[in-house]
Each structure stands twice: as structure tokens, then as C-alpha cells.
Motif scaffolding. Structure first.
Motif, mmCIF file in Angstrom:
data_model
loop_
_atom_site.group_PDB
_atom_site.id
_atom_site.type_symbol
_atom_site.label_atom_id
_atom_site.label_comp_id
_atom_site.label_asym_id
_atom_site.label_seq_id
_atom_site.Cartn_x
_atom_site.Cartn_y
_atom_site.Cartn_z
ATOM 1 N N LYS A 48 -2.287 -12.092 -10.178
ATOM 2 C CA LYS A 48 -3.473 -11.582 -9.316
ATOM 3 C C LYS A 48 -4.128 -10.089 -9.582
ATOM 4 O O LYS A 48 -4.762 -9.535 -9.011
ATOM 5 N N GLY A 49 -3.599 -9.766 -11.048
ATOM 6 C CA GLY A 49 -3.880 -8.345 -11.391
ATOM 7 C C GLY A 49 -3.447 -7.096 -10.852
ATOM 8 O O GLY A 49 -4.038 -5.926 -10.695
ATOM 9 N N GLN A 50 -2.137 -7.380 -10.272
ATOM 10 C CA GLN A 50 -1.577 -6.221 -9.370
ATOM 11 C C GLN A 50 -0.337 -5.888 -10.047
ATOM 12 O O GLN A 50 0.344 -6.587 -10.792
ATOM 13 N N ALA A 51 0.329 -4.749 -9.875
ATOM 14 C CA ALA A 51 1.532 -4.370 -10.423
ATOM 15 C C ALA A 51 2.438 -4.105 -9.071
ATOM 16 O O ALA A 51 1.820 -3.372 -8.309
ATOM 17 N N LEU A 52 3.824 -4.636 -9.315
ATOM 18 C CA LEU A 52 4.334 -4.615 -8.038
ATOM 19 C C LEU A 52 5.545 -3.721 -8.707
ATOM 20 O O LEU A 52 6.349 -4.179 -9.519
ATOM 21 N N HIS A 53 6.137 -2.725 -7.890
ATOM 22 C CA HIS A 53 7.263 -1.860 -8.069
ATOM 23 C C HIS A 53 8.056 -1.743 -6.978
ATOM 24 O O HIS A 53 7.955 -2.207 -6.038
ATOM 25 N N ARG A 54 9.134 -1.472 -7.287
ATOM 26 C CA ARG A 54 10.386 -0.891 -6.254
ATOM 27 C C ARG A 54 11.224 0.148 -6.719
ATOM 28 O O ARG A 54 11.265 0.577 -7.923
ATOM 29 N N THR A 55 11.928 0.776 -5.422
ATOM 30 C CA THR A 55 12.614 1.802 -5.901
ATOM 31 C C THR A 55 13.979 1.467 -6.344
ATOM 32 O O THR A 55 14.088 0.160 -6.443
ATOM 33 N N ASP A 56 14.749 2.176 -7.132
ATOM 34 C CA ASP A 56 16.126 1.765 -7.708
ATOM 35 C C ASP A 56 17.023 1.414 -6.532
ATOM 36 O O ASP A 56 17.350 2.222 -5.677
ATOM 37 N N PRO A 57 17.514 0.215 -6.452
ATOM 38 C CA PRO A 57 18.675 0.024 -5.320
ATOM 39 C C PRO A 57 19.793 0.852 -5.392
ATOM 40 O O PRO A 57 20.377 0.801 -4.273
ATOM 41 N N LYS A 58 20.234 1.401 -6.419
ATOM 42 C CA LYS A 58 21.314 2.429 -6.576
ATOM 43 C C LYS A 58 20.883 3.672 -5.587
ATOM 44 O O LYS A 58 22.013 4.157 -5.398
ATOM 45 N N ASP A 59 19.749 3.856 -5.506
ATOM 46 C CA ASP A 59 19.188 5.113 -4.693
ATOM 47 C C ASP A 59 19.256 5.193 -3.115
ATOM 48 O O ASP A 59 18.965 5.976 -2.489
ATOM 49 N N GLY A 60 19.575 3.846 -2.526
ATOM 50 C CA GLY A 60 19.652 3.417 -1.318
ATOM 51 C C GLY A 60 18.611 2.579 -0.697
ATOM 52 O O GLY A 60 18.275 1.510 -1.684
ATOM 53 N N PRO A 61 18.083 2.551 0.295
ATOM 54 C CA PRO A 61 17.246 1.265 0.715
ATOM 55 C C PRO A 61 16.131 1.043 -0.434
ATOM 56 O O PRO A 61 15.352 2.252 -0.512
ATOM 57 N N VAL A 62 15.885 -0.165 -0.573
ATOM 58 C CA VAL A 62 14.842 -0.547 -1.546
ATOM 59 C C VAL A 62 13.366 -0.360 -0.831
ATOM 60 O O VAL A 62 13.281 -1.141 0.271
ATOM 61 N N SER A 63 12.442 -0.019 -1.222
ATOM 62 C CA SER A 63 10.996 -0.140 -0.852
ATOM 63 C C SER A 63 10.290 -0.584 -1.908
ATOM 64 O O SER A 63 10.652 -0.171 -3.200
ATOM 65 N N TYR A 64 8.973 -0.978 -1.611
ATOM 66 C CA TYR A 64 8.100 -1.653 -2.948
ATOM 67 C C TYR A 64 6.806 -1.188 -2.648
ATOM 68 O O TYR A 64 6.443 -0.497 -1.571
ATOM 69 N N TRP A 65 6.145 -1.125 -3.669
ATOM 70 C CA TRP A 65 4.607 -0.731 -3.595
ATOM 71 C C TRP A 65 3.983 -1.670 -4.670
ATOM 72 O O TRP A 65 4.041 -1.741 -5.782
ATOM 73 N N ALA A 66 2.677 -1.928 -4.400
ATOM 74 C CA ALA A 66 1.611 -2.596 -4.955
ATOM 75 C C ALA A 66 0.667 -1.659 -5.710
ATOM 76 O O ALA A 66 0.350 -0.762 -4.951
ATOM 77 N N GLU A 67 0.358 -1.865 -6.976
ATOM 78 C CA GLU A 67 -0.625 -1.112 -7.167
ATOM 79 C C GLU A 67 -1.742 -1.691 -8.193
ATOM 80 O O GLU A 67 -1.597 -2.736 -8.738
ATOM 81 N N ARG A 68 -2.987 -1.241 -7.877
ATOM 82 C CA ARG A 68 -4.243 -1.825 -8.786
ATOM 83 C C ARG A 68 -5.299 -0.764 -8.922
ATOM 84 O O ARG A 68 -5.770 -0.403 -7.813
ATOM 85 N N TRP A 69 -5.902 -0.636 -9.962
ATOM 86 C CA TRP A 69 -6.970 0.303 -10.182
ATOM 87 C C TRP A 69 -6.693 1.819 -9.714
ATOM 88 O O TRP A 69 -7.425 2.608 -9.146
ATOM 89 N N GLY A 70 -5.171 2.048 -9.839
ATOM 90 C CA GLY A 70 -5.163 3.537 -9.312
ATOM 91 C C GLY A 70 -4.791 3.630 -7.877
ATOM 92 O O GLY A 70 -4.373 4.603 -7.257
ATOM 93 N N LEU A 71 -5.048 2.384 -6.938
ATOM 94 C CA LEU A 71 -4.694 2.478 -5.655
ATOM 95 C C LEU A 71 -3.330 1.789 -5.141
ATOM 96 O O LEU A 71 -3.080 1.108 -5.823
ATOM 97 N N VAL A 72 -2.673 2.460 -4.188
ATOM 98 C CA VAL A 72 -1.292 2.179 -4.116
ATOM 99 C C VAL A 72 -1.219 1.496 -2.764
ATOM 100 O O VAL A 72 -1.646 2.304 -1.757
#
Length: 92
Positions: A48-72
Motif C-alpha cells: 500500500k506504499g507505506q512502511a511499517l516499523h516497530r521498536t526492538d522487542p529486547k527494549d521492552g513492550p513493542v510498539s509500531y508505527w506506519a510511515e508514508r511521505w514523512g508522516l507517522v
């Protein structure tokens, strides 16, 4: 007249250990089990033209963020990431 052909290489042993059965999650380390849920989701976002990222599970609870055209957009859970994928017209 002789035709010179080489013999095909045949693998020794069981070349396809998962044929006829499913892969058992318990055979993988815990960190790789989470990747099995995240990787297809990341691929669906990419379609869909988006990038999905997540925090490192080793650092604690995982959270996610979607990014497209510099918007998060912050997505606190993987379920929220799935729901947002549906909102943008994607499917798993």
C-alpha cells in the motif's frame, strides 16, 4: 550417436522436512515467532506504499508505527497495526 548429458544432482537426506506438515512455532526462538506475525504485515503495508516499523522487542513492550511521505502514525499494538492496514485498504 551418443548424447553427452550430465547426471542431475540429487540431494541426500530429507530435502524438504516440512512437506506434508506445518512448521511448529515451538521450534523457533521467541524472537523469531514474533517476526512470523510482523513480516507479512510489513509486506502488506509495503504493497500500500507505506512502511511499517516497530521498536526492538529486547527494549521492552513493542510498539509500531506506519510511515508514508514523512508522516507517522503511532500504532500501540500489532492489532492496531492490522486495523490501520484495513483502513488504508490493505489485506493480509
Amino acid at each position: 550417436m551418443a548424447i553427452n548429458t550430465t547426471q542431475k544432482e540429487v540431494p541426500t537426506g530429507d530435502g524438504n522436512p516440512t512437506a506434508g506438515g506445518a512448521i511448529n512455532d515451538l521450534n523457533f526462538p521467541i524472537s523469531e515467532r514474533n517476526d512470523k506475525a510482523f513480516s507479512p504485515l510489513r509486506a502488506a503495508y509495503a504493497m500500500k506504499g507505506q512502511a511499517l516499523h516497530r521498536t526492538d522487542p529486547k527494549d521492552g513492550p513493542v510498539s509500531y508505527w506506519a510511515e508514508r511521505w514523512g508522516l507517522v502514525r503511532h500504532l500501540p499494538t500489532i492489532d492496531a497495526a492490522r486495523r490501520f492496514l484495513e483502513q488504508i485498504g490493505g489485506r493480509l
